[in-house]
Design an enzyme around this catalytic site. Structure first.
Site, PDB file in Angstrom:
ATOM      1  N   HIS A 271     -15.163   2.092 -10.546  1.00 16.03           N
ATOM      2  CA  HIS A 271     -13.914   2.856 -10.490  1.00 16.03           C
ATOM      3  C   HIS A 271     -13.071   2.388  -9.299  1.00 16.03           C
ATOM      4  O   HIS A 271     -11.910   1.987  -9.458  1.00 16.03           O
ATOM      5  CB  HIS A 271     -14.235   4.350 -10.378  1.00 16.03           C
ATOM      6  N   GLU A 272     -13.678   2.412  -8.124  1.00 15.86           N
ATOM      7  CA  GLU A 272     -12.923   1.987  -6.932  1.00 15.86           C
ATOM      8  C   GLU A 272     -12.591   0.498  -7.029  1.00 15.86           C
ATOM      9  O   GLU A 272     -11.552   0.057  -6.548  1.00 15.86           O
ATOM     10  CB  GLU A 272     -13.701   2.303  -5.653  1.00 15.86           C
ATOM     11  N   HIS A 275      -9.366   0.148  -8.856  1.00 18.27           N
ATOM     12  CA  HIS A 275      -8.248   0.403  -7.928  1.00 18.27           C
ATOM     13  C   HIS A 275      -8.051  -0.829  -7.023  1.00 18.27           C
ATOM     14  O   HIS A 275      -6.929  -1.245  -6.753  1.00 18.27           O
ATOM     15  CB  HIS A 275      -8.561   1.606  -7.036  1.00 18.27           C
ATOM     16  N   GLU A 302      -4.650   4.961 -11.569  1.00 19.67           N
ATOM     17  CA  GLU A 302      -5.859   5.534 -12.162  1.00 19.67           C
ATOM     18  C   GLU A 302      -6.195   4.841 -13.488  1.00 19.67           C
ATOM     19  O   GLU A 302      -7.366   4.753 -13.861  1.00 19.67           O
ATOM     20  CB  GLU A 302      -5.654   7.046 -12.347  1.00 19.67           C
TER      21      GLU A 302
HETATM   22 ZN    ZN Z   1      -9.393   6.961  -8.943  1.00 24.41          ZN
END
Ligand code: ZN
Length: 508
Positions: A271-272, A275, A302
């Site tokens: 997830h990170e 980003h 996101e």
């Molecule tokens: Zn996030």
């Protein structure tokens, strides 16, 4: 996108001032990252002073009268208006400047002061499950937030939009509601079908214990495969994972290794990492401090993290490649694990009272509930005192669960206590954008599924880089979505994605 070759002096000075502000801001980000990772606890007091000083200097520069004058001069310059890159930069600089200068300093200070008291009151009220103790603070924060909205967009029929605009520029509550309503109804039906299937997938994979250091190596291996440049970034460990794209060549990621299981930590890292790839793909070398070097919105940001975490990381193709790698690094505990078992555990529906513990499908219902409620709190249609009743009634109708107490209901999130309004919907917008992009990517890269099966994730990163990251803030989110996918944002792709993921697990 190279910088405009001959920048007129007023434009060059404006970009220079904003770059200086962003450079100061990056010092603040580095201090913040250090605070979460390696700072000794005794340094906290001085760190707060350092942070306040830097934040003040950044704000002073961003809102200085000189920036206002230069902005006006640039807006009057026909050559800049005709240059699409400069015009996009100026459009967003104007928005930032107005946001930084339209709210009077005493209101900003009052929001900060009341917000920090309200946050303490919230902590207390949540611990004691005492909503009435928090209600007056919620009323105060909503009144102040409403005043802020009225400063930003005087006379607007939908004051919530001005608050939402901080996180999702250009988006309106009406547009969100139009996409959320069909999503809510069809999701609630889908979850009803899951419940009716009577199946409970085997969750034992989630409990397999492995060495955190080896998990860290596995996470780095996956990040490298995703194309995250570890010579321009790092992965460290914090209580709450985050990504900080603080400067050109410097993107910091964090993750956490909980007591048991290797899946959730990996998903935190991916997830990170999503980003982080966005931050590394922005044209910061040429445009640091300018909107052209910045992310479009929280929703688009996101979408990048959710795409890697959910669309790639929870897919069967990914595990066909990643499971042998995981066995090699995490050891014999993973020997009996099959791709099917990981897939089922990663795609289980777990309706829960708590947003942060919910799964990919039910998560969106938590968000829609919060969006509807915060919109009504700002418009005045809902009074803080009536919050628990409305919360519990809607929660039951969306998720089929009776809320046992406010601690597990309307008191669970910190956001509203310090005036964070308009932020929640960006989470579901991220899922929606990710799904719509994912369908287009698979049309344009027909070999993607088999690439992923071999651990070749670079074609996906390169597509995202060319179609999303490289543009910075050149387009607003809605415009980018239309340009890249050929259609406005819709709930259909996300529903198709969730249905196809859950069908094999629940025999739907
Ligand atoms: Zn996030």
């Amino acid at each position: 996108m190279p910088p405009t070759p001959t920048r007129p002096p007023h434009y060059a000075e404006l970009c220079g001032l904003l770059k200086e502000a962003a450079t100061l801001g990056s010092i603040g980000s580095l201090l913040g990252w250090d605070q979460e990772t390696y700072m000794p606890p005794a340094a906290a007091g001085h760190r707060a002073q350092q942070q306040a000083l830097v934040a003040g200097l950044v704000h002073e520069r961003q809102s200085s009268p000189r920036v206002g004058e230069l902005l006006q001069a640039c807006e009057a310059d026909p050559a800049l208006r005709q240059d699409p890159a400069a015009a996009a930069n100026l459009r967003e600089m104007r928005r930032d400047y107005d946001r930084a200068t339209k709210v009077p300093t005493d209101l900003v200070a009052e929001l900060a002061r009341t917000g920090s008291l309200a946050q303490e009151a919230w902590k207390d009220a949540r611990a004691r499950n005492d909503f009435p103790a928090f209600a007056p603070w919620l009323t105060k924060m909503m009144t102040l937030s409403r005043r802020k909205a009225d400063c930003l967009a005087p006379g607007s029929p939908e004051p919530y939009d001005a608050l939402l605009d901080e996180y999702e520029p250009g988006m309106t509550a009406k547009e969100i509601a139009a996409v959320f309503a069909p999503l809510r109804d069809r999701l609630a039906q889908l979850i009803g079908r899951v419940r009716a299937s009577g199946r409970t997938p085997d969750q034992s994979v989630l409990k397999i214990r492995t060495d955190p250091q080896q998990q860290h190596r596995f996470g780095e291996l996956v990040l490298k495969a995703m194309g995250f440049d570890l010579s321009a970034g790092r992965l460290d460990v914090t209580t709450h994972p985050f990504c900080s794209g603080m400067a050109p060549g410097d993107t910091r990621l964090t993750t956490r290794y909980t007591g048991e299981g290797f899946l959730e930590p990996l998903y935190g890292t991916m997830h990170e990492g999503g980003h982080g790839l966005y931050e590394q793909g922005l044209p910061k070398a040429d445009h640091f401090g300018e909107p052209l070097g910045e992310a479009i919105s929280l929703g688009i940001h996101e979408s990048q993290s959710r795409m890697w975490e959910n669309f790639v990381g929870r897919g069967r193709a990914f595990w066909e490649w990643a499971l042998p790698e995981a066995r090699r690094l995490l050891g014999p505990a993973l020997e009996p694990v099959t791709v099917d078992a990981v897939y089922a555990a990663a795609n289980t529906v777990r309706p829960s009272f708590i947003r942060v513990e919910s799964d990919e499908s039910t998560y969106n219902l938590h968000i829609m509930l919060r969006f509807e409620i915060e919109r009504a709190l700002i418009s005045g249609d809902l009074r803080a005192d009536d919050l628990p009743g409305v919360w519990n009634e809607r929660f039951e109708s969306y998720l089929g669960l009776k809320v046992p107490d406010d601690r597990r209901g309307c008191l669970q999130d910190v956001h509203w206590s310090f005036g964070l309004v308009g932020y929640f919907p960006t989470y579901t917008l991220g899922n929606l954008y990710a799904a719509q992009l994912w369908e287009m990517i698979n049309r344009q890269l027909p070999g993607l599924e088999s690439d992923i099966r071999r651990g070749e994730l670079i074609p996906l990163r390169d597509w995202l880089r060319a179609n999303i990251h490289a543009h910075g803030k050149r387009y607003r989110a809605a415009e980018l979505c239309q340009r890249v996918t050929g259609r406005p944002l819709s709930s259909d792709p996300l529903l198709r994605h969730l249905e196809s993921r859950l069908a094999p697990v629940y025999g739907l």
